[in-house]
Design a protein around this motif. Structure first.
Motif, PDB file in Angstrom:
ATOM      1  N   ARG A  27      40.538 -42.093   0.429  1.00 55.41           N
ATOM      2  CA  ARG A  27      41.408 -42.213   1.594  1.00 55.41           C
ATOM      3  C   ARG A  27      40.902 -41.356   2.745  1.00 55.41           C
ATOM      4  O   ARG A  27      40.192 -40.374   2.546  1.00 55.41           O
ATOM      5  CB  ARG A  27      42.829 -41.776   1.256  1.00 55.41           C
ATOM      6  CG  ARG A  27      43.578 -42.801   0.450  1.00 55.41           C
ATOM      7  CD  ARG A  27      45.044 -42.518   0.457  1.00 55.41           C
ATOM      8  NE  ARG A  27      45.411 -41.666  -0.662  1.00 55.41           N
ATOM      9  CZ  ARG A  27      46.613 -41.134  -0.808  1.00 55.41           C
ATOM     10  NH1 ARG A  27      47.543 -41.353   0.077  1.00 55.41           N
ATOM     11  NH2 ARG A  27      46.884 -40.384  -1.837  1.00 55.41           N
ATOM     12  N   LEU A  28      41.304 -41.726   3.938  1.00 50.38           N
ATOM     13  CA  LEU A  28      40.953 -40.964   5.123  1.00 50.38           C
ATOM     14  C   LEU A  28      41.775 -39.680   5.165  1.00 50.38           C
ATOM     15  O   LEU A  28      42.806 -39.571   4.516  1.00 50.38           O
ATOM     16  CB  LEU A  28      41.207 -41.804   6.376  1.00 50.38           C
ATOM     17  CG  LEU A  28      40.473 -43.139   6.418  1.00 50.38           C
ATOM     18  CD1 LEU A  28      40.874 -43.910   7.649  1.00 50.38           C
ATOM     19  CD2 LEU A  28      38.983 -42.935   6.385  1.00 50.38           C
ATOM     20  N   ARG A  29      41.310 -38.707   5.961  1.00 49.74           N
ATOM     21  CA  ARG A  29      41.949 -37.398   6.007  1.00 49.74           C
ATOM     22  C   ARG A  29      42.592 -37.178   7.369  1.00 49.74           C
ATOM     23  O   ARG A  29      41.972 -37.397   8.400  1.00 49.74           O
ATOM     24  CB  ARG A  29      40.870 -36.345   5.755  1.00 49.74           C
ATOM     25  CG  ARG A  29      41.318 -34.931   5.801  1.00 49.74           C
ATOM     26  CD  ARG A  29      40.256 -34.014   5.221  1.00 49.74           C
ATOM     27  NE  ARG A  29      38.945 -34.175   5.806  1.00 49.74           N
ATOM     28  CZ  ARG A  29      38.399 -33.337   6.689  1.00 49.74           C
ATOM     29  NH1 ARG A  29      39.058 -32.287   7.095  1.00 49.74           N
ATOM     30  NH2 ARG A  29      37.190 -33.554   7.141  1.00 49.74           N
ATOM     31  N   LEU A  30      43.867 -36.780   7.361  1.00 55.12           N
ATOM     32  CA  LEU A  30      44.574 -36.392   8.583  1.00 55.12           C
ATOM     33  C   LEU A  30      44.464 -34.881   8.694  1.00 55.12           C
ATOM     34  O   LEU A  30      45.100 -34.144   7.961  1.00 55.12           O
ATOM     35  CB  LEU A  30      46.041 -36.820   8.544  1.00 55.12           C
ATOM     36  CG  LEU A  30      46.944 -36.313   9.672  1.00 55.12           C
ATOM     37  CD1 LEU A  30      46.427 -36.755  11.033  1.00 55.12           C
ATOM     38  CD2 LEU A  30      48.361 -36.777   9.474  1.00 55.12           C
ATOM     39  N   SER A  31      43.611 -34.420   9.602  1.00 57.08           N
ATOM     40  CA  SER A  31      43.321 -33.003   9.753  1.00 57.08           C
ATOM     41  C   SER A  31      44.090 -32.426  10.934  1.00 57.08           C
ATOM     42  O   SER A  31      44.200 -33.056  11.983  1.00 57.08           O
ATOM     43  CB  SER A  31      41.817 -32.822   9.980  1.00 57.08           C
ATOM     44  OG  SER A  31      41.509 -31.476  10.168  1.00 57.08           O
ATOM     45  N   VAL A  32      44.608 -31.212  10.767  1.00 58.18           N
ATOM     46  CA  VAL A  32      45.413 -30.556  11.792  1.00 58.18           C
ATOM     47  C   VAL A  32      44.728 -29.273  12.233  1.00 58.18           C
ATOM     48  O   VAL A  32      44.216 -28.516  11.398  1.00 58.18           O
ATOM     49  CB  VAL A  32      46.819 -30.220  11.242  1.00 58.18           C
ATOM     50  CG1 VAL A  32      47.613 -29.431  12.253  1.00 58.18           C
ATOM     51  CG2 VAL A  32      47.551 -31.474  10.849  1.00 58.18           C
ATOM     52  N   ILE A  43      42.196 -38.258  12.463  1.00 58.03           N
ATOM     53  CA  ILE A  43      42.022 -39.032  11.240  1.00 58.03           C
ATOM     54  C   ILE A  43      40.511 -39.137  11.039  1.00 58.03           C
ATOM     55  O   ILE A  43      39.810 -39.683  11.882  1.00 58.03           O
ATOM     56  CB  ILE A  43      42.651 -40.432  11.349  1.00 58.03           C
ATOM     57  CG1 ILE A  43      44.094 -40.292  11.742  1.00 58.03           C
ATOM     58  CG2 ILE A  43      42.397 -41.216  10.082  1.00 58.03           C
ATOM     59  CD1 ILE A  43      45.115 -40.699  10.773  1.00 58.03           C
ATOM     60  N   ILE A  44      40.018 -38.574   9.932  1.00 59.10           N
ATOM     61  CA  ILE A  44      38.586 -38.439   9.701  1.00 59.10           C
ATOM     62  C   ILE A  44      38.182 -39.242   8.480  1.00 59.10           C
ATOM     63  O   ILE A  44      38.851 -39.202   7.443  1.00 59.10           O
ATOM     64  CB  ILE A  44      38.222 -36.952   9.490  1.00 59.10           C
ATOM     65  CG1 ILE A  44      38.623 -36.147  10.729  1.00 59.10           C
ATOM     66  CG2 ILE A  44      36.747 -36.789   9.183  1.00 59.10           C
ATOM     67  CD1 ILE A  44      38.546 -34.657  10.538  1.00 59.10           C
ATOM     68  N   ASP A  45      37.064 -39.965   8.606  1.00 57.80           N
ATOM     69  CA  ASP A  45      36.453 -40.664   7.484  1.00 57.80           C
ATOM     70  C   ASP A  45      35.327 -39.775   6.973  1.00 57.80           C
ATOM     71  O   ASP A  45      34.264 -39.677   7.595  1.00 57.80           O
ATOM     72  CB  ASP A  45      35.911 -42.019   7.928  1.00 57.80           C
ATOM     73  CG  ASP A  45      35.338 -42.828   6.783  1.00 57.80           C
ATOM     74  OD1 ASP A  45      35.209 -42.286   5.673  1.00 57.80           O
ATOM     75  OD2 ASP A  45      35.003 -44.009   7.013  1.00 57.80           O
ATOM     76  N   ASP A  46      35.550 -39.088   5.850  1.00 52.91           N
ATOM     77  CA  ASP A  46      34.558 -38.158   5.327  1.00 52.91           C
ATOM     78  C   ASP A  46      33.327 -38.870   4.781  1.00 52.91           C
ATOM     79  O   ASP A  46      32.236 -38.301   4.775  1.00 52.91           O
ATOM     80  CB  ASP A  46      35.178 -37.282   4.236  1.00 52.91           C
ATOM     81  CG  ASP A  46      36.144 -36.269   4.812  1.00 52.91           C
ATOM     82  OD1 ASP A  46      35.823 -35.682   5.858  1.00 52.91           O
ATOM     83  OD2 ASP A  46      37.217 -36.069   4.219  1.00 52.91           O
ATOM     84  N   ALA A  47      33.477 -40.103   4.329  1.00 50.27           N
ATOM     85  CA  ALA A  47      32.333 -40.843   3.792  1.00 50.27           C
ATOM     86  C   ALA A  47      31.302 -41.112   4.882  1.00 50.27           C
ATOM     87  O   ALA A  47      30.094 -40.990   4.666  1.00 50.27           O
ATOM     88  CB  ALA A  47      32.805 -42.154   3.178  1.00 50.27           C
ATOM     89  N   ARG A  48      31.780 -41.481   6.074  1.00 49.52           N
ATOM     90  CA  ARG A  48      30.872 -41.743   7.198  1.00 49.52           C
ATOM     91  C   ARG A  48      30.662 -40.524   8.080  1.00 49.52           C
ATOM     92  O   ARG A  48      29.763 -40.510   8.901  1.00 49.52           O
ATOM     93  CB  ARG A  48      31.406 -42.895   8.044  1.00 49.52           C
ATOM     94  CG  ARG A  48      31.394 -44.220   7.304  1.00 49.52           C
ATOM     95  CD  ARG A  48      31.708 -45.361   8.212  1.00 49.52           C
ATOM     96  NE  ARG A  48      33.017 -45.189   8.845  1.00 49.52           N
ATOM     97  CZ  ARG A  48      33.514 -45.997   9.756  1.00 49.52           C
ATOM     98  NH1 ARG A  48      32.811 -47.034  10.161  1.00 49.52           N
ATOM     99  NH2 ARG A  48      34.704 -45.793  10.268  1.00 49.52           N
ATOM    100  N   GLY A  49      31.538 -39.542   7.934  1.00 51.82           N
ATOM    101  CA  GLY A  49      31.418 -38.334   8.730  1.00 51.82           C
ATOM    102  C   GLY A  49      31.788 -38.530  10.187  1.00 51.82           C
ATOM    103  O   GLY A  49      31.115 -38.001  11.075  1.00 51.82           O
TER     104      GLY A  49
END
Length: 123
Positions: A27-32, A43-49
């Motif tokens: 899942r994507l990450r909601l970073s604060v 909202i960050i996609d860690d797989a694609r960076g």
């Protein structure tokens, strides 16, 4: 670096490690990120960076919606959470994992999470 910053950075690393271990679905990450004046959400996609969606209390869209007043209170954080959730839902993102970034889950961070949930994001 200050001792306080190092403590928050160490805690953030610990939180992200646990998120990656428990995130088998990819899942994507909601970073604060919160500063003393503003609050930011991505909202960050860690797989694609890469960052897919973002919102902050610094944006002109936020200022138009909010009007004059403080941009660092709980109500402002809730609005930023709603903004990032709306943008994510428009982009097809429904489920995320919440990355509190080393901050305690109360106050403005909690308000941002509640705003995102109210707008339809699931985490």
């Amino acid at each position: 670096m200050s001792e306080r910053f190092e403590t928050v950075a160490r805690r953030a690393t610990r939180v992200r490690t646990k998120l990656r271990r428990g995130n088998k679905e990819g899942r994507l990450r909601l970073s604060v990120f919160r500063s003393s004046k503003y609050i930011y959400a991505q909202i960050i996609d860690d797989a694609r960076g890469c960052t897919l969606h973002s919102a902050s209390s610094l944006e002109s869209a936020f200022r138009e919606q909010r009007g004059e007043g403080s941009s660092c209170d709980k109500e402002a954080a809730r609005k930023v959470g709603e903004m990032v959730a709306r943008r994510a839902l428009e982009g097809g993102v429904k489920r995320v994992v919440f990355d509190r970034g080393g901050y305690a889950f109360h106050g403005r961070v909690l308000a941002l999470a509640q705003g995102a949930r109210e707008a339809g994001l699931e985490f």
